[in-house]
Design a protein around this motif. Structure first.
Motif, PDB file in Angstrom:
ATOM      1  N   MET A   1       0.900  -1.065  -0.187  1.00 17.22           N
ATOM      2  CA  MET A   1       0.006   0.056  -0.049  1.00 17.22           C
ATOM      3  C   MET A   1       0.821   1.053   0.043  1.00 17.22           C
ATOM      4  N   ILE A   2       0.361   2.317  -0.680  1.00 14.49           N
ATOM      5  CA  ILE A   2       1.200   3.386  -0.862  1.00 14.49           C
ATOM      6  C   ILE A   2       0.314   4.509  -0.242  1.00 14.49           C
ATOM      7  N   THR A   3       0.832   5.340   0.724  1.00 13.83           N
ATOM      8  CA  THR A   3       0.019   6.401   0.919  1.00 13.83           C
ATOM      9  C   THR A   3       0.877   7.860   0.329  1.00 13.83           C
ATOM     10  N   ALA A   4      -0.031   8.586  -0.004  1.00 22.10           N
ATOM     11  CA  ALA A   4       0.447   9.878  -0.575  1.00 22.10           C
ATOM     12  C   ALA A   4      -0.215  10.984   0.147  1.00 22.10           C
ATOM     13  N   ILE A   5       0.809  11.783   1.006  1.00 21.09           N
ATOM     14  CA  ILE A   5       0.377  12.981   1.683  1.00 21.09           C
ATOM     15  C   ILE A   5       0.826  14.306   0.875  1.00 21.09           C
ATOM     16  N   ILE A   6      -0.396  14.697   0.526  1.00 19.18           N
ATOM     17  CA  ILE A   6      -0.318  15.761  -0.420  1.00 19.18           C
ATOM     18  C   ILE A   6      -0.733  17.245  -0.061  1.00 19.18           C
ATOM     19  N   ASN A   7      -0.416  18.276  -0.670  1.00 22.17           N
ATOM     20  CA  ASN A   7      -0.410  19.576  -0.478  1.00 22.17           C
ATOM     21  C   ASN A   7       0.185  20.060   1.096  1.00 22.17           C
ATOM     22  N   ALA A   8       1.105  19.169   1.634  1.00 21.71           N
ATOM     23  CA  ALA A   8       1.655  19.857   2.803  1.00 21.71           C
ATOM     24  C   ALA A   8       3.058  20.722   2.490  1.00 21.71           C
ATOM     25  N   ARG A   9       3.191  21.533   3.047  1.00 23.66           N
ATOM     26  CA  ARG A   9       4.487  22.391   3.020  1.00 23.66           C
ATOM     27  C   ARG A   9       5.649  21.261   3.899  1.00 23.66           C
ATOM     28  N   ILE A  10       6.816  21.088   3.334  1.00 21.53           N
ATOM     29  CA  ILE A  10       7.624  20.091   4.040  1.00 21.53           C
ATOM     30  C   ILE A  10       8.959  20.877   4.645  1.00 21.53           C
ATOM     31  N   PHE A  11       9.101  20.343   5.942  1.00 25.16           N
ATOM     32  CA  PHE A  11      10.281  20.695   6.502  1.00 25.16           C
ATOM     33  C   PHE A  11      11.152  19.456   6.489  1.00 25.16           C
ATOM     34  N   GLY A  13      13.884  18.269   7.825  1.00 19.48           N
ATOM     35  CA  GLY A  13      14.790  18.202   8.763  1.00 19.48           C
ATOM     36  C   GLY A  13      15.987  19.102   8.789  1.00 19.48           C
ATOM     37  N   GLU A  14      16.287  19.703   7.528  1.00 17.30           N
ATOM     38  CA  GLU A  14      17.152  20.807   7.204  1.00 17.30           C
ATOM     39  C   GLU A  14      16.641  21.988   7.019  1.00 17.30           C
ATOM     40  N   ASN A  15      15.660  22.327   6.136  1.00 22.56           N
ATOM     41  CA  ASN A  15      15.101  23.113   5.635  1.00 22.56           C
ATOM     42  C   ASN A  15      13.477  23.202   5.003  1.00 22.56           C
ATOM     43  N   GLU A  16      12.922  24.122   4.889  1.00 20.34           N
ATOM     44  CA  GLU A  16      11.509  24.262   4.588  1.00 20.34           C
ATOM     45  C   GLU A  16      12.017  23.933   3.040  1.00 20.34           C
ATOM     46  N   ILE A  17      11.225  23.048   2.243  1.00 19.13           N
ATOM     47  CA  ILE A  17      11.451  22.790   0.822  1.00 19.13           C
ATOM     48  C   ILE A  17      10.231  23.062   0.080  1.00 19.13           C
ATOM     49  N   GLY A  18       9.088  23.724   0.700  1.00 16.79           N
ATOM     50  CA  GLY A  18       8.006  24.030  -0.276  1.00 16.79           C
ATOM     51  C   GLY A  18       6.944  23.035  -0.060  1.00 16.79           C
ATOM     52  N   VAL A  19       5.767  23.064  -0.800  1.00 18.41           N
ATOM     53  CA  VAL A  19       4.826  22.192  -0.872  1.00 18.41           C
ATOM     54  C   VAL A  19       5.031  21.172  -1.924  1.00 18.41           C
ATOM     55  N   LYS A  20       5.176  19.848  -1.386  1.00 19.71           N
ATOM     56  CA  LYS A  20       5.435  18.693  -2.205  1.00 19.71           C
ATOM     57  C   LYS A  20       4.766  17.821  -1.776  1.00 19.71           C
ATOM     58  N   THR A  21       4.490  16.562  -2.704  1.00 22.91           N
ATOM     59  CA  THR A  21       4.148  15.141  -2.230  1.00 22.91           C
ATOM     60  C   THR A  21       4.756  14.285  -1.686  1.00 22.91           C
ATOM     61  N   VAL A  22       4.495  13.727  -0.695  1.00 24.04           N
ATOM     62  CA  VAL A  22       5.395  12.665  -0.122  1.00 24.04           C
ATOM     63  C   VAL A  22       4.862  11.222  -0.228  1.00 24.04           C
ATOM     64  N   LEU A  23       5.271  10.494  -0.537  1.00 24.47           N
ATOM     65  CA  LEU A  23       4.810   8.980  -0.646  1.00 24.47           C
ATOM     66  C   LEU A  23       5.691   8.201   0.216  1.00 24.47           C
TER      67      LEU A  23
END
Ligand SMILES: [Zn+2]
Length: 424
Positions: A1-11, A13-23
């Motif tokens: 099963m794959i979970t897609a977290i969409i529309n989140a701003r991503i930090f 661990g080092e920096n804020e890298i914008g809004v990206k999809t994380v699988l």
């Protein structure tokens, strides 16, 4: 099963890298910024920020403590003395899923009657607050808590010589300790002046033995003088920030920086030692809704053993270290719910610590780094602390943007531990 977290701003661990999809697939982060696969389970994180699971670099814990930690998005607790070495984890935590991951020093090296003896109730009897907790627990939790209690009450021998120090280190390693803890505490800021402390010679032997086993050696120190002693014998990190600020502080800061040692300030503890209860945190509904009355009472209390200290000095100490390039790690020294050890609670205090670091002068992003990637790197936990391909899917989704407003870390929407979404 794959979970897609969409529309989140991503930090990440080092920096804020914008809004990206994380699988997430299984226990692992498999993609950042890619397309959403057809059959993915979609989590719409609109308006939220995704962070790596937080790490508390200084605790003494139990199954209950680990469970509270996870509720606050703290996916790893690093025990600086206690029962959760590899052997302890296998014996006590097998099959328990809804708790934070843990690493441990096992028992700390201290002389007979040395720290933390002065913090313990007499004769190793089980205090009332523990008995009360025990009645409410499942048998599994009860056994784990009793084992942790036994560990806290001097079952391990105290050390009196070089030979015993070496044997002690070897015994911790045999139990699967992840690092080694030494105590340098003469008690002056804990209202117990005159506590016995091992000689530099014995402590140095212990540090060298830890290094021979490729383990970090970490020192409990609360004063500038004890910190100097710890750096002199070659420790890799200080589990506290010195609470005083003598004239020699600039020299000490340089010593720590030159040694490449990290510091886990536990400002929340120092604040409590100075006499400040964590009332603001305890009154925050995002905290109070998740904690038992015992823990709320504990948050609303304080150590108050060094009222002459000041947070201003602590903030200056931590900023001097930070500016000198010393790695500052988020830790709390939280242990059990008892008011004399007040001002602290599992999980909640990690958020409070980040708030205090920002008050001291950290940027919110620097405070977040200290609770994620920095700690993972210093402890060799290379599978976590960052949102990168291949990392463990230990994640926290919060409302708002803690890279700008640090208190937003408490607005927790979801927590994932090794890819599994925590049931709220
Ligand atoms: Zn501690």
């Amino acid at each position: 099963m794959i979970t897609a977290i969409i529309n989140a701003r991503i930090f990440d661990g080092e920096n804020e890298i914008g809004v990206k999809t994380v699988l997430i697939e299984g226990e692992t982060i498999v993609s950042i910024g890619g397309e959403v696969p057809e059959h993915a389970v979609i989590i719409d994180a609109e308006g939220g920020t995704l962070l790596p699971g937080l790490i508390d670099a200084h605790v003494h814990t139990s199954v209950e403590g680990l469970r509270d930690a996870l509720n606050f998005g703290v996916t790893t607790e690093l025990e600086m003395m206690g029962g959760f070495t590899k052997t302890g984890r296998e014996g006590q935590l097998k099959g328990i899923e809804d708790i934070a991951d843990v690493r441990s020093a096992g028992m700390g090296i201290t002389p007979p009657g040395g720290h933390p003896d002065e913090l313990m109730p007499g004769d190793g009897e089980i205090p009332d607050f523990v008995l009360k907790e025990l009645e409410k627990m499942s048998e599994e939790d009860r056994n784990a808590m009793l084992a942790a209690h036994a560990h806290d009450h001097g079952e391990a021998p105290a050390v009196t010589s070089r030979e015993e120090a070496l044997a002690f280190v070897n015994e911790q390693v045999r139990q699967g300790a992840d690092y080694i803890k030494i105590m340098i505490e003469e008690g002056s800021v804990l209202a117990a002046p005159g506590l016995p402390v091992l000689s530099q010679d014995i402590l140095r032997a212990a540090v060298e033995e830890a290094h021979r086993h490729r383990k970090l050696a970490i020192a409990h120190v609360l004063t500038a003088e004890a910190s100097r002693q710890a750096i002199e014998i070659g420790v890799d990190g200080l589990a506290h920030l010195f609470i005083d600020r003598p004239d020699t502080t600039p020299h000490l800061v340089k010593m720590i920086a030159d040694a490449g040692a990290f510091v886990t300030p536990c400002l929340v503890l120092n604040s409590s030692i100075i006499g400040n209860p964590a009332t603001i945190v305890a009154n925050d509904p995002r905290v109070s809704s998740k904690l038992s009355p015992e823990w709320i009472e504990t948050l609303n209390s304080s150590f108050s053993t060094y009222p002459q200290g000041s947070m201003e000095d602590n903030y200056r100490n931590v900023m001097d270290l930070h500016r000198a390039g010393v790695d500052i790690l988020v830790g709390t020294d939280v242990s059990v719910p008892v008011p004399t050890l007040g001002g602290l609670a599992h999980g909640a205090s990690v958020h409070h610590e980040m708030q205090l670091l920002v008050e001291a002068g950290f940027t919110p992003i620097e405070a977040l780094q200290s609770a994620t990637s920095k700690t993972a790197r210093r402890f060799g936990l290379n599978d976590r602390g960052r949102i990168v391909e291949g990392a463990r899917a230990d994640l926290v989704l919060v409302d708002g943007d803690p890279t700008v407003n640090i208190t937003d870390t408490l607005s927790i929407r979801e927590v994932w531990l090794r890819g599994k979404r925590k049931v709220n």
